[in-house]
Structure formats: C-alpha cells, structure tokens
Design an enzyme around this catalytic site. Structure first.
Site, PDB file in Angstrom:
ATOM      1  CE  LYS A   4     -20.857   0.861  18.813  1.00  0.00           C
ATOM      2  NZ  LYS A   4     -21.095   2.602  19.275  1.00  0.00           N
ATOM      3  NE  ARG A  60     -28.518   3.767  25.601  1.00  0.00           N
ATOM      4  CZ  ARG A  60     -27.531   3.231  24.790  1.00  0.00           C
ATOM      5  NH1 ARG A  60     -27.955   2.748  23.628  1.00  0.00           N
ATOM      6  NH2 ARG A  60     -26.279   3.326  24.954  1.00  0.00           N
ATOM      7  NE  ARG A  72     -22.457   5.408  26.535  1.00  0.00           N
ATOM      8  CZ  ARG A  72     -23.601   5.854  25.986  1.00  0.00           C
ATOM      9  NH1 ARG A  72     -24.429   6.809  26.387  1.00  0.00           N
ATOM     10  NH2 ARG A  72     -23.928   5.023  24.808  1.00  0.00           N
TER      11      ARG A  72
END
Ligand code: AP5
Length: 214
Positions: free
Chosen positions: A13, A160, A171
């Site tokens: 995204k 990350r 997630r």
C-alpha cells in the site's frame, strides 16, 4: 480525487500510494507513517499508540479519527488525497463518511490490494526503512544503491520493530478480523476495485494507474 488503499500488512500500500502521489499530484495520508512519527517524537499520541503498534494491534478508533480529521483539513490536501492504511475498522469507515459528508467530499475509488500470504511475508521480512527520511526499501525487490544505506541521506537502514515474525502473524489476524469486513462495506457502496498485487511493483503500478484513469 479521493482514493482509499485497503489491503493486508505488507501488500504494498505504501509503495503504491507513493506512486499515485507522484502521478496524480495528490497527497498521501498514511496513518501508519503519522503514528510512527508521533512515536519517534514521543508526543502524547505517540506514547499511547506505541503500546498497540509494537504488538501489531490497532490503535483506538478515537485517536485515529482525530488524526484524520485534522490532517484532511491541511491546505496540501485541497487537491485530494490517498488514504493509506485508513480506515481499518467499520467504526473508522463510518467516522470517515461523516467527516467527508461535513466537508461535502466523496470517495472516488477504494482499491483493495490482494496477494498471496507467502509473497507478502517475504516482502515484509526483507523490508528495510530509513529512520531519518522514512524511505522504504526491500533487500530483494527494491535495494538501495549502497547495501544497507539510505540513498537520500546515508543513514543506516533498519527493520521495522513490527516486522518480526510473531508480530507479523498477529497483524494478519487483526487484519482478517477487523479490516477485512471493509471489503463488503465498500462493495455495497459500489466503490471497491480489487488489484492483483502478486506481480512486480511496476506491473501493479500500471494496473492502478489504468484503474484510476478509467
Ligand atoms: P501501517 O504502517 O499502515 O502498516 P500495514 O498496514 O501493516 O502496512 P505496511 O506498512 O506493513 O505495508 P504496506 O502495505 O504499506 O507495504 P509496503 O509498501 O511497505 O500500520 C502500522 C501499525 O500502525 C498498525 O499495525 C497499527 O498498530 C497502527 N495503525 C496504522 N493505521 C491504523 C489505523 N487506521 N487504525 C488503527 N491502527 C493503525 O511494502 C512492503 C515491502 O514490500 C517493502 O519493502 C516494499 O519495497 C516491498 N514491495 C512492495 N510491493 C512489492 C512488489 N509488488 N513486489 C516485491 N516487493 C514489493
């Protein structure tokens, strides 16, 4: 133009919203980026959001809707914007509807990026980011010119904290339970377009551009 990008963590995204930003001259609003900045700067929102983000849980809707309401009113959003990673729950989508209604604005298209889970996990485990400028790389598909170093500012690239395997799994669970229902929400409004996101960054980019021009 107002475009929403939906899709599981790591599907691409952020990568594609940057491409859309450049091509269509509209701004990107990424709740993930805004929250990561808030965490880095240890703001009140950042301190609260951090506890959810490290485990891959969603930050409460009330915090997210306040962030969006403020950001959308910035002058650089007057030409339209892409929402990357927002909304992520039905209450967020309903909140967005009412913010847009008050501003007499409408969503043009909702793009739902889809790819095989194995592909996505490979993308996430090989993702590297610059903590200075935020630029996103990939050791396989989008490497920097110098190994492990940001092209923009020579900062050492990092992984990350939520790209650890167990957090990635959570997630995905959170996505399935809380975000996937948005697919039907926007299908029912005739706004949803699915984008096969298994291919290369450029292939997906071209498909998205065609969809947005159509
Ligand atoms: P957020 O940052 O939004 O994370 P996400 O949705 O999990 O998405 P990602 O940023 O992980 O991935 P992406 O789809 O943008 O993929 P990318 O383009 O980087 O949110 C983080 C956290 O913040 C959440 O867990 C939550 O706690 C909180 N949060 C954020 N928004 C919230 C909200 N609205 N409500 C509540 N909480 C919220 O690509 C991934 C990698 O793959 C990169 O390395 C890229 O270079 C590479 N890549 C991309 N496309 C391709 C391709 N086609 N082929 C090969 N490699 C590719």
């Amino acid at each position: 133009m107002i475009v929403l990008l939906l899709g599981p963590p790591g599907v691409g995204k952020g990568t594609q919203s940057d491409n859309i930003t450049h091509e269509f001259n509209i701004n990107k609003i990424s709740t993930g980026d805004i929250l990561r900045d808030a965490v880095k700067n240890e703001t009140e929102v950042g301190l609260e959001a951090k506890q959810y983000m490290v485990s891959g849980e969603l930050v409460p809707d009330s915090i997210i809707l306040k962030i969006i309401d403020v950001r959308m009113k910035d002058p650089d959003c007057s030409n339209g914007f892409i929402l990357d990673g927002f909304p992520r729950t039905i209450p967020q989508a309903e909140g967005l509807d009412s913010i847009l209604e008050k501003a007499e604005l409408k969503i043009d298209k909702v793009l739902c990026l889809k790819a095989d889970e194995e592909n996505i996990i490979n993308r996430m485990t090989s993702r590297r980011v610059c903590k200075t400028c935020g630029k996103v790389y990939n050791t396989i598909s989008l490497p920097p010119a110098k190994d492990g170093i940001c092209d923009n500012d020579d900062t050492k690239l990092i992984q990350r904290t939520d790209d650890k395997e167990e957090t990635i799994r959570n997630r995905f669970d959170v996505y399935r339970k809380q975000t996937e229902p948005l697919i039907n929400y926007y299908k029912n409004k005739n706004l949803l377009f699915e984008v096969d996101s298994n291919g290369s960054i450029d292939e997906i980019k071209n498909n998205i551009f065609n969809l947005l021009r159509g």
